[in-house]
Design a protein around this motif. Sequence first.
Motif, PDB file in Angstrom:
ATOM      1  N   PRO B 165       0.773  -1.316  -0.163  1.00 42.28           N
ATOM      2  CA  PRO B 165      -0.306   0.467  -0.099  1.00 42.28           C
ATOM      3  C   PRO B 165       1.286   1.332  -0.190  1.00 42.28           C
ATOM      4  N   LEU B 166       0.020   2.549  -0.858  1.00 42.13           N
ATOM      5  CA  LEU B 166       1.334   3.396  -0.762  1.00 42.13           C
ATOM      6  C   LEU B 166       1.012   4.402   0.300  1.00 42.13           C
ATOM      7  N   VAL B 167       1.573   5.177   0.640  1.00 43.46           N
ATOM      8  CA  VAL B 167       1.318   6.346   1.758  1.00 43.46           C
ATOM      9  C   VAL B 167       2.239   7.253   1.674  1.00 43.46           C
ATOM     10  N   ALA B 168       1.261   8.427   1.488  1.00 46.63           N
ATOM     11  CA  ALA B 168       1.647   9.488   0.877  1.00 46.63           C
ATOM     12  C   ALA B 168       1.029  11.014   2.042  1.00 46.63           C
ATOM     13  N   ASP B 169       2.529  11.474   2.521  1.00 43.88           N
ATOM     14  CA  ASP B 169       1.822  12.814   3.179  1.00 43.88           C
ATOM     15  C   ASP B 169       2.152  13.417   2.010  1.00 43.88           C
ATOM     16  N   MET B 170       0.818  14.437   2.686  1.00 48.18           N
ATOM     17  CA  MET B 170       0.504  15.155   1.405  1.00 48.18           C
ATOM     18  C   MET B 170       0.106  16.293   1.997  1.00 48.18           C
ATOM     19  N   SER B 171       1.074  16.352   3.076  1.00 52.03           N
ATOM     20  CA  SER B 171       0.658  18.148   3.540  1.00 52.03           C
ATOM     21  C   SER B 171       0.827  19.087   2.969  1.00 52.03           C
ATOM     22  N   SER B 172       1.619  18.932   1.609  1.00 46.99           N
ATOM     23  CA  SER B 172       1.288  20.714   1.811  1.00 46.99           C
ATOM     24  C   SER B 172       1.231  20.694   0.273  1.00 46.99           C
ATOM     25  N   GLU B 173       0.155  19.650  -0.135  1.00 45.44           N
ATOM     26  CA  GLU B 173       0.044  20.162  -1.741  1.00 45.44           C
ATOM     27  C   GLU B 173      -1.627  19.630  -1.573  1.00 45.44           C
ATOM     28  N   ILE B 174      -2.340  18.975  -0.275  1.00 45.32           N
ATOM     29  CA  ILE B 174      -3.519  18.590  -0.492  1.00 45.32           C
ATOM     30  C   ILE B 174      -4.899  19.246  -0.659  1.00 45.32           C
ATOM     31  N   PHE B 175      -6.188  18.912  -1.772  1.00 48.39           N
ATOM     32  CA  PHE B 175      -6.728  19.798  -2.272  1.00 48.39           C
ATOM     33  C   PHE B 175      -6.175  21.041  -2.892  1.00 48.39           C
ATOM     34  N   SER B 176      -4.908  20.705  -4.071  1.00 43.44           N
ATOM     35  CA  SER B 176      -4.372  21.010  -5.234  1.00 43.44           C
ATOM     36  C   SER B 176      -4.182  21.136  -6.388  1.00 43.44           C
ATOM     37  N   ARG B 177      -3.952  19.662  -6.868  1.00 42.84           N
ATOM     38  CA  ARG B 177      -4.089  19.213  -7.814  1.00 42.84           C
ATOM     39  C   ARG B 177      -5.106  18.096  -7.234  1.00 42.84           C
ATOM     40  N   GLU B 178      -5.463  17.720  -8.878  1.00 45.30           N
ATOM     41  CA  GLU B 178      -6.429  16.335  -8.823  1.00 45.30           C
ATOM     42  C   GLU B 178      -5.333  14.794  -8.487  1.00 45.30           C
ATOM     43  N   ILE B 179      -6.517  14.195  -7.736  1.00 47.63           N
ATOM     44  CA  ILE B 179      -5.333  12.812  -6.893  1.00 47.63           C
ATOM     45  C   ILE B 179      -6.282  11.709  -7.393  1.00 47.63           C
ATOM     46  N   ASN B 180      -6.254  10.381  -7.881  1.00 46.45           N
ATOM     47  CA  ASN B 180      -6.866   9.560  -7.426  1.00 46.45           C
ATOM     48  C   ASN B 180      -7.082   8.377  -6.618  1.00 46.45           C
ATOM     49  N   VAL B 181      -7.366   8.967  -5.369  1.00 45.30           N
ATOM     50  CA  VAL B 181      -7.313   8.083  -3.466  1.00 45.30           C
ATOM     51  C   VAL B 181      -7.834   6.174  -3.688  1.00 45.30           C
ATOM     52  N   SER B 182      -8.204   6.011  -4.294  1.00 50.45           N
ATOM     53  CA  SER B 182      -8.476   5.026  -4.726  1.00 50.45           C
ATOM     54  C   SER B 182      -6.470   4.050  -5.003  1.00 50.45           C
ATOM     55  N   ASP B 183      -5.734   4.772  -5.432  1.00 49.82           N
ATOM     56  CA  ASP B 183      -4.319   4.463  -5.636  1.00 49.82           C
ATOM     57  C   ASP B 183      -3.429   4.504  -4.262  1.00 49.82           C
ATOM     58  N   PHE B 184      -4.100   4.559  -3.745  1.00 50.14           N
ATOM     59  CA  PHE B 184      -3.316   5.057  -2.871  1.00 50.14           C
ATOM     60  C   PHE B 184      -4.336   4.209  -1.394  1.00 50.14           C
TER      61      PHE B 184
END
Lengths: 357, 357
Positions: B165-184
């Motif tokens: 499973p991929l674990v991502a710290d997105m503190s400084s960019e969450i909600f700034s670009r589209e992501i596919n949550v199910s990749d994480f």
Amino acid sequence: MRVYNFAAGPSTLPLEALEKAQAEFLDFAGTGMSVTEISHRDKAYETVVRQAESLVRELLNVPEDYAVIFVQGGASTQFAAVPLNLMRGGKADYIVTGNFAKKAWQEGQLYGEAVKIGDSSDKTYTYIPDLDKLKYSEGADYLHITSNNTIFGSRYAEFPKCAAPLVADMSSEIFSREINVSDFGVIYAGAQKNLAPAGVTIVIAKRSLIQDPLKICPTMLRWKVQDENGSLYNTPPAFSIYMAWLVLQNLKDKGGVKAMQQQNEYKAGLLYDFIDNSKLYKNNVEKKYRSIMNVPFVTGSEELDAKFVAEAKKAGLVSLKGHRIVGGMRASIYNAMPVEGVKALIEFMTKFEKENG
Amino acid sequence: MRVYNFAAGPSTLPLEALEKAQAEFLDFAGTGMSVTEISHRDKAYETVVRQAESLVRELLNVPEDYAVIFVQGGASTQFAAVPLNLMRGGKADYIVTGNFAKKAWQEGQLYGEAVKIGDSSDKTYTYIPDLDKLKYSEGADYLHITSNNTIFGSRYAEFPKCAAPLVADMSSEIFSREINVSDFGVIYAGAQKNLAPAGVTIVIAKRSLIQDPLKICPTMLRWKVQDENGSLYNTPPAFSIYMAWLVLQNLKDKGGVKAMQQQNEYKAGLLYDFIDNSKLYKNNVEKKYRSIMNVPFVTGSEELDAKFVAEAKKAGLVSLKGHRIVGGMRASIYNAMPVEGVKALIEFMTKFEKENG
């Protein structure tokens, strides 16, 4: 219209502090930024943290060899931090005098032998066990107590004296009465009762005790790390610390902890006297152990209790419902609850008793 | 006067959200209480938490089988929570692409074998290692990445694909670009950049992964516990969640993450184009990996850098000093930084170059 808010936490804060925060919410100290937006490395914000620490030291007369730190989260996080920072010998004593005392004891069991040496659950936590009869464990790393029981409305009249360092959760009474900090190894308190909005906990700890946390202690729970970095190891819960700073200034302006204790005893005295002299209301806590912060009471009828809570709310006296574990009513009368609020409550109780007694 | 605040975090927030918070600071939703004073068990506050969760789910299109929780503290606390919730097999992979990625990796070592499978420190973290050449550990419990590097201004252009499973710290960019949550497997983000005042972290986690934390995991770090209690297991960092709710509403009003990404790419494009065409300023990050949130740049002279920061401040462009690890300047241009702020910065940079180039 502002109401009288008797919530147990989050709870009422001094209006002067709230008004100041509101006035400068878009522009803190001439920076052109909200205090919620300013970098924690900015001098203007560092000043807030340093002054907040100084005020804690001054108001509680904290000895020089104690750390005073502001940490993330609430007291529940500290239930783990306590053993993780202190339980080097693998054993600690706990006195279980309420719901949160029990949770702290249970959390201690994750990290070693957490010995319950006292327990007042037999009478739904309406008293504190006789301290002279407790058997302290030999070689315990600390003794943990919860000095004031928010839910059940009991509190320690005096504190245990034992060989192990005394660790006290003072969340619901810090700054409400005078204490002698050097009687304790560690004091911690979630902010959301007498200090600030939720999200920060103050830890006051004798430095010699906190130098060697367990290896598995998360960095962010290491008191030593926060102490060495003046509570600015990483981004702190900046707004809550800022509000704590405003509330502590307000407390100092009002005469400090001694003056506040007098007012709290007066407020609690009014309320307990009224309850004891009433035919409808009852408080079940042993008089010696009655809290001056949280005053639970019942009418004896669940239906009437519910009616009381609903009608009080209409009268601008809110959050008087007791905790779901005990039912009935609870008036939390923290530092920021004015005498007028307690008098308004008594007036309402009098009227309600006449109509329903 | 409000300034343009380029701080890396805590950082600028949408003015509309701040103004709403200010207006209702003494009386939230007609309760007669500040949102900082209201019980977290009050219906009016529960609504805030539930709506904030719903907005996260809607704006990021979070699948149903993922938990969305608000937890105490910042991302640094989650550096421990990640292994404590997930490292059941005792081994995890980490890619070290910056300061916080390194801290996460070091924290992982407290709880098991934290394998560094990638590292871009050889070029001061100005690129992301080639994902096709990484050797993932067999049987790793997860792979941890920091998706955007606040200090060095680099970010993942695309994300690793691996068995763990991929674990991502997105503190400084969450909600700034589209992501596919199910990749994480897990996404976490400290609030104080794109979301809210410091003191709360959002965790988005696939529920099947978080059912069995390590025995030594503090209760308050157990994502499962917070998920089962809708982020209200105990008193949450109430004001930060409330502000997150306001900011998320604002984001939705502005067209959501897709619209925000377009604006962020436009803003970053303006700034990078200007820097690349200038003779004075330089950004050292490989173009493919340039962050659209944090734009570091240097003049090549420490003295000139200091002059730049000081004069910019006088012009109402504040907190442009680079992180102490790298020096120079850094413009953090989060969601709440308007296009006008970036244009004002470029205008100032142009003038400064003319005068000092």
